[in-house]
Design a protein around this motif. Sequence first.
Motif: not given
Length: 160
Positions: A37-42
């Motif tokens: 759900s966070n942009a870094g993980l995505w």
Amino acid sequence: MKGLKWLFCSVAIVATAACSGVDSYRIPAHSVFIDLSNAGLWNTYGVAGYGECRMFSKDKRIPANFPYTERTSTGFGGIMLVYGINGPTAYDRCCPVEVDKDIVLSFDSETFEAYCPTCGSRFNVCEADGVPLSGPALNNHYGLQRFVVVASNGGYIITR
């Protein structure tokens, strides 16, 4: 009268074909939850362009550096996350013909299809929601089991 018989036969054939749906629920139900759900993980583990594919398996630690937590669950045979015409879509990697958690689908990056290396079945995962294209899966009308991919905080969550 001849034309009426032809029309009736044509309607019967079309109706029969429409009723023969695809069985997408042959895989045993298992928990599914991957939090991207966070942009870094995505941006690191997600898919962003047509035909991109990413595999997940908590048991097999795929990808090896993914931060799996106790809450993470990757279905029966793992998860195949692909980017298709409707954005990101997720499927169970277990082949619906084999129904064995150790016989998992691979992704053909040239045709953008998933395939089973054991039975040879192929599936349309980028444009048609995992419908069978060939092999025993097509003959038996076995499709892939889809999961929900929900946008959240600049990324996505994959769940059942």
